[in-house]
Design an enzyme around this catalytic site. Structure first.
Site, PDB file in Angstrom:
ATOM      1  N   THR A  37       0.932  -1.082  -0.060  1.00 35.89           N
ATOM      2  CA  THR A  37       0.005   0.193   0.085  1.00 35.89           C
ATOM      3  C   THR A  37       0.891   1.248  -0.097  1.00 35.89           C
ATOM      4  N   ASP A  59      -2.352  -9.586  -0.829  1.00 36.91           N
ATOM      5  CA  ASP A  59      -3.063  -8.674  -0.039  1.00 36.91           C
ATOM      6  C   ASP A  59      -3.558  -9.923   1.063  1.00 36.91           C
ATOM      7  N   ALA A  82       0.664  -6.591   9.185  1.00 37.45           N
ATOM      8  CA  ALA A  82      -0.205  -5.974   8.121  1.00 37.45           C
ATOM      9  C   ALA A  82      -1.359  -5.257   8.758  1.00 37.45           C
ATOM     10  N   ALA A  83      -1.501  -3.839   8.398  1.00 41.69           N
ATOM     11  CA  ALA A  83      -2.876  -3.294   8.831  1.00 41.69           C
ATOM     12  C   ALA A  83      -2.768  -1.949   8.227  1.00 41.69           C
ATOM     13  N   THR A 125      -2.575  -2.829  19.470  1.00 42.58           N
ATOM     14  CA  THR A 125      -2.004  -1.650  19.978  1.00 42.58           C
ATOM     15  C   THR A 125      -2.815  -1.199  21.191  1.00 42.58           C
ATOM     16  N   ASP A 126      -1.848  -0.048  22.082  1.00 44.11           N
ATOM     17  CA  ASP A 126      -2.860   0.319  23.306  1.00 44.11           C
ATOM     18  C   ASP A 126      -4.120   1.035  22.859  1.00 44.11           C
ATOM     19  N   GLU A 127      -4.354   1.377  21.711  1.00 36.85           N
ATOM     20  CA  GLU A 127      -5.429   2.122  21.276  1.00 36.85           C
ATOM     21  C   GLU A 127      -6.909   1.633  21.447  1.00 36.85           C
ATOM     22  N   TYR A 150     -10.099   2.941  13.257  1.00 38.85           N
ATOM     23  CA  TYR A 150      -8.715   2.281  13.321  1.00 38.85           C
ATOM     24  C   TYR A 150      -8.512   1.278  14.555  1.00 38.85           C
ATOM     25  N   ALA A 152     -11.202   0.399  16.350  1.00 43.80           N
ATOM     26  CA  ALA A 152     -12.112  -0.562  16.768  1.00 43.80           C
ATOM     27  C   ALA A 152     -11.903  -1.644  15.802  1.00 43.80           C
ATOM     28  N   SER A 153     -11.256  -1.469  14.700  1.00 40.38           N
ATOM     29  CA  SER A 153     -10.918  -2.803  13.793  1.00 40.38           C
ATOM     30  C   SER A 153      -9.819  -3.634  14.321  1.00 40.38           C
ATOM     31  N   LYS A 154      -8.885  -2.868  14.867  1.00 37.52           N
ATOM     32  CA  LYS A 154      -7.859  -3.571  15.744  1.00 37.52           C
ATOM     33  C   LYS A 154      -8.107  -4.441  16.855  1.00 37.52           C
ATOM     34  N   ARG A 273      -8.708  16.618  15.876  1.00 46.92           N
ATOM     35  CA  ARG A 273      -8.958  15.330  15.092  1.00 46.92           C
ATOM     36  C   ARG A 273     -10.287  15.002  15.752  1.00 46.92           C
ATOM     37  N   GLY A 275     -13.017  12.775  17.580  1.00 49.78           N
ATOM     38  CA  GLY A 275     -12.666  11.843  18.634  1.00 49.78           C
ATOM     39  C   GLY A 275     -11.272  11.292  19.153  1.00 49.78           C
TER      40      GLY A 275
HETATM   41  P1  NAD Z   1       2.726   1.023   8.411  1.00 49.04           P
HETATM   42  O1  NAD Z   1       1.374   1.529   8.085  1.00 49.04           O
HETATM   43  O2  NAD Z   1       3.827   1.620   8.409  1.00 49.04           O
HETATM   44  O3  NAD Z   1       2.665  -0.440   7.570  1.00 49.04           O
HETATM   45  C1  NAD Z   1       1.943  -1.301   7.291  1.00 49.04           C
HETATM   46  C2  NAD Z   1       2.200  -2.184   6.324  1.00 49.04           C
HETATM   47  O4  NAD Z   1       1.111  -3.303   6.333  1.00 49.04           O
HETATM   48  C3  NAD Z   1       2.561  -1.901   4.818  1.00 49.04           C
HETATM   49  O5  NAD Z   1       3.747  -2.261   4.261  1.00 49.04           O
HETATM   50  C4  NAD Z   1       1.397  -2.045   4.102  1.00 49.04           C
HETATM   51  O6  NAD Z   1       1.619  -2.207   2.800  1.00 49.04           O
HETATM   52  C5  NAD Z   1       0.908  -3.385   4.793  1.00 49.04           C
HETATM   53  N1  NAD Z   1      -0.482  -3.755   4.363  1.00 49.04           N
HETATM   54  C6  NAD Z   1      -1.708  -2.815   4.630  1.00 49.04           C
HETATM   55  N2  NAD Z   1      -2.651  -3.617   4.159  1.00 49.04           N
HETATM   56  C7  NAD Z   1      -2.207  -4.938   3.664  1.00 49.04           C
HETATM   57  C8  NAD Z   1      -3.021  -5.762   3.074  1.00 49.04           C
HETATM   58  N3  NAD Z   1      -4.209  -5.809   3.106  1.00 49.04           N
HETATM   59  N4  NAD Z   1      -2.222  -7.072   2.977  1.00 49.04           N
HETATM   60  C9  NAD Z   1      -0.957  -7.013   2.895  1.00 49.04           C
HETATM   61  N5  NAD Z   1      -0.182  -5.899   3.499  1.00 49.04           N
HETATM   62  C10 NAD Z   1      -0.954  -4.944   3.910  1.00 49.04           C
HETATM   63  O7  NAD Z   1       2.455   0.293  10.061  1.00 49.04           O
HETATM   64  P2  NAD Z   1       3.151   0.080  11.155  1.00 49.04           P
HETATM   65  O8  NAD Z   1       3.343   1.313  11.985  1.00 49.04           O
HETATM   66  O9  NAD Z   1       4.507  -0.627  10.874  1.00 49.04           O
HETATM   67  O10 NAD Z   1       2.392  -0.783  12.194  1.00 49.04           O
HETATM   68  C11 NAD Z   1       2.454  -2.302  11.880  1.00 49.04           C
HETATM   69  C12 NAD Z   1       1.547  -2.965  12.964  1.00 49.04           C
HETATM   70  O11 NAD Z   1       1.853  -2.590  14.220  1.00 49.04           O
HETATM   71  C13 NAD Z   1      -0.018  -2.701  12.768  1.00 49.04           C
HETATM   72  O12 NAD Z   1      -0.569  -3.706  12.942  1.00 49.04           O
HETATM   73  C14 NAD Z   1      -0.355  -1.443  13.709  1.00 49.04           C
HETATM   74  O13 NAD Z   1      -1.874  -1.641  13.959  1.00 49.04           O
HETATM   75  C15 NAD Z   1       0.763  -1.908  14.818  1.00 49.04           C
HETATM   76  N6  NAD Z   1       1.205  -0.784  15.985  1.00 49.04           N
HETATM   77  C16 NAD Z   1       1.684   0.175  15.482  1.00 49.04           C
HETATM   78  C17 NAD Z   1       1.894   1.174  16.142  1.00 49.04           C
HETATM   79  C18 NAD Z   1       2.783   2.372  15.662  1.00 49.04           C
HETATM   80  O14 NAD Z   1       2.922   3.235  16.551  1.00 49.04           O
HETATM   81  N7  NAD Z   1       3.068   2.627  14.593  1.00 49.04           N
HETATM   82  C19 NAD Z   1       1.849   0.982  17.572  1.00 49.04           C
HETATM   83  C20 NAD Z   1       1.186  -0.319  18.089  1.00 49.04           C
HETATM   84  C21 NAD Z   1       0.860  -1.298  17.165  1.00 49.04           C
HETATM   85  P1  TYD Z   2      -0.255   9.828  15.311  1.00 44.93           P
HETATM   86  O1  TYD Z   2       1.185   9.724  15.009  1.00 44.93           O
HETATM   87  O2  TYD Z   2      -1.240   9.801  14.246  1.00 44.93           O
HETATM   88  O3  TYD Z   2      -0.467   8.555  16.308  1.00 44.93           O
HETATM   89  P2  TYD Z   2      -1.936   8.090  16.776  1.00 44.93           P
HETATM   90  O4  TYD Z   2      -2.970   8.999  16.614  1.00 44.93           O
HETATM   91  O5  TYD Z   2      -2.177   6.782  16.477  1.00 44.93           O
HETATM   92  O6  TYD Z   2      -1.516   8.186  18.396  1.00 44.93           O
HETATM   93  O7  TYD Z   2      -0.465  10.980  16.358  1.00 44.93           O
HETATM   94  C1  TYD Z   2       0.097  11.168  17.526  1.00 44.93           C
HETATM   95  C2  TYD Z   2      -0.668  12.208  18.236  1.00 44.93           C
HETATM   96  O8  TYD Z   2      -0.127  13.498  17.627  1.00 44.93           O
HETATM   97  C3  TYD Z   2      -1.882  12.302  18.424  1.00 44.93           C
HETATM   98  O9  TYD Z   2      -2.372  12.778  19.525  1.00 44.93           O
HETATM   99  C4  TYD Z   2      -2.464  13.222  17.237  1.00 44.93           C
HETATM  100  C5  TYD Z   2      -1.404  14.020  17.265  1.00 44.93           C
HETATM  101  N1  TYD Z   2      -0.963  14.657  15.872  1.00 44.93           N
HETATM  102  C6  TYD Z   2      -0.938  16.150  15.669  1.00 44.93           C
HETATM  103  O10 TYD Z   2      -0.937  16.894  16.660  1.00 44.93           O
HETATM  104  N2  TYD Z   2      -0.517  16.515  14.433  1.00 44.93           N
HETATM  105  C7  TYD Z   2      -0.220  15.731  13.429  1.00 44.93           C
HETATM  106  O11 TYD Z   2      -0.145  16.038  12.406  1.00 44.93           O
HETATM  107  C8  TYD Z   2      -0.358  14.511  13.442  1.00 44.93           C
HETATM  108  C9  TYD Z   2      -0.229  13.496  12.355  1.00 44.93           C
HETATM  109  C10 TYD Z   2      -0.622  13.943  14.740  1.00 44.93           C
END
Ligand code: NAD
Ligand code: TYD
Length: 336
Positions: A37, A59, A82-83, A125-127, A150, A152-154, A273, A275
């Site tokens: 993606t 996918d 993947a997400a 995720t903690d969310e 997001y 809710a889906s997780k 944002r 919610g």
């Molecule tokens: P990201 O968005 O950087 O990467 C997601 C990857 O998944 C991409 O490479 C994308 O191409 C792939 N992908 C998306 N839809 C797909 C599908 N239908 N089939 C196959 N591949 C698909 O995400 P990230 O930040 O690396 O997060 C990875 C995981 O960790 C996620 O499940 C997210 O919920 C979880 N997570 C992320 C954070 C964070 O802060 N980034 C924190 C806690 C948990």
């Molecule tokens: P984000 O990196 O999108 O992670 P998450 O929403 O999953 O925690 O956002 C982190 C925090 O920063 C969140 O409280 C929303 C805020 N934020 C901004 O204030 N400005 C921005 O441009 C973005 C992307 C996030």
């Protein structure tokens, strides 16, 4: 040697996971399934120089194609990264989040059962716990209370994962981690967006009053926690992973600007944002007590390391911000 099917391995955390395994674990082969993606970068992993590595552009919501991957490979572990991962995008297009995060996870669970894999680790995720006030921490028994499409889906995916444990005896594990930051993070997320906008002299959009709090963890620490759970976690258990890095958004942006020697006047307050969760904070004493995990890098050092990476890897992010990302940025911020 064990074969680990990693999904989403061309995204931020998946890339860091694969690079870690390739560098440190000769006993684990990686099969990476990623649909590529907008959030993926195929250049992140060099297939030729990565040992015991295979890539499939598939996918996870496509059960037939995913089935072929299980048929063609003897998979021991599944680690599902993947997400669709960005809250703001989930507000624009919730359906895609249901497709990938819920249906995709269900496909992986069904195939893991059919092919009798040894372990299934869901990266959550903690969310999923919702939003905290000024006090308190999320524990693994905090009721799920997701507030964005997001999260809710997780949360739905987590529940499906647990249902496969209780109903079918699938050996599952779940990790729930706080906000990650570090190399290879797509610039839509707060920390890379702040660094890149500061370096390119653009405003930094701060949502609402800027006092929302996140617990930040350096991605390498998250990966150590994931491996600890994969290798030593008890099946059917959830493990919180936290970073001891709580900070208000205004403070973290100001700190990054200070480190980059850029003016605070770049900060621009914008409409909040919808919610918007106020605060996330983790009690991760379970993984510490059971598996000995603690985060190693504090937020200050982690930010220094992350800033250095973005300074040294301009080519990586300049390609991204010159493409589709521009349209996303316009849609997301220009009307705000
Ligand atoms: P990201 O968005 O950087 O990467 C997601 C990857 O998944 C991409 O490479 C994308 O191409 C792939 N992908 C998306 N839809 C797909 C599908 N239908 N089939 C196959 N591949 C698909 O995400 P990230 O930040 O690396 O997060 C990875 C995981 O960790 C996620 O499940 C997210 O919920 C979880 N997570 C992320 C954070 C964070 O802060 N980034 C924190 C806690 C948990
Ligand atoms: P984000 O990196 O999108 O992670 P998450 O929403 O999953 O925690 O956002 C982190 C925090 O920063 C969140 O409280 C929303 C805020 N934020 C901004 O204030 N400005 C921005 O441009 C973005 C992307 C996030």
């Amino acid at each position: 040697m064990k074969t680990c099917l990693v999904t989403g391995g061309l995204g931020f955390i998946g890339t860091n996971f694969i690079k870690y395994i390739a560098a440190h674990r000769k006993d684990i082969a990686i099969t990476n399934v990623d649909s590529v993606t907008y959030a993926a970068n195929p250049c992140n992993i060099d297939e030729k120089s990565t040992p015991h590595y295979k890539f499939y552009k598939v996918d996870i919501a496509n059960n037939d194609e995913l089935g072929d991957v299980f048929r063609e490979n003897k998979i021991d572990y599944v680690v599902n990264f993947a997400a669709e991962s960005h809250v703001d995008r989930s507000i624009l297009n919730p359906s895609l989040f249901v497709k990938t995060n819920i249906e995709g996870t269900l496909n992986l669970l069904k195939l893991s059962l059919e092919y009798k894999i040894e372990k299934f680790l869901q990266i959550s995720t903690d969310e999923v716990y919702g939003s905290l006030g000024e006090d308190g921490l999320f524990t693994e028994i905090t009721p799920l209370s997701p507030r964005s499409p997001y999260s809710a889906s997780k949360a739905s995916a987590d529940m499906l994962v647990m249902s496969f444990f209780h109903t079918f005896g699938l050996p599952v594990l779940i990790t729930r981690c706080s906000n990650n930051y570090g190399p290879y993070q797509f610039p839509e997320k707060l920390i890379p967006l702040t660094i890149i906008n500061a370096l390119t002299g653009k405003d930094i959009p701060l949502y609402g009053d800027g006092k929302n709090i996140r617990d930040w963890i350096y991605v390498a620490d998250h990966i150590r926690g994931v491996l600890d759970v994969l290798e030593q976690g008890r099946f059917g258990e959830i493990y919180n992973i936290g970073g001891c890095g709580e900070m208000q958004n205004i403070d973290i942006i100001s700190l990054i600007l200070k480190k980059l020697n850029k003016p605070l006047s770049l900060i621009k307050y914008v409409k909040d944002r919808a919610g918007h969760d106020r605060r996330y904070a983790m009690d991760f004493s379970k993984i510490t007590k059971e598996l000995g995990f603690t985060p190693e890098l504090n937020l200050n050092d982690g930010l220094d390391s992350t800033i250095s990476w973005y300074l040294e890897n301009e080519d990586w992010w300049k390609k991204i911000i010159s493409g589709d990302y521009r349209n996303y940025y316009k849609t997301m911020y220009e009307m705000r």
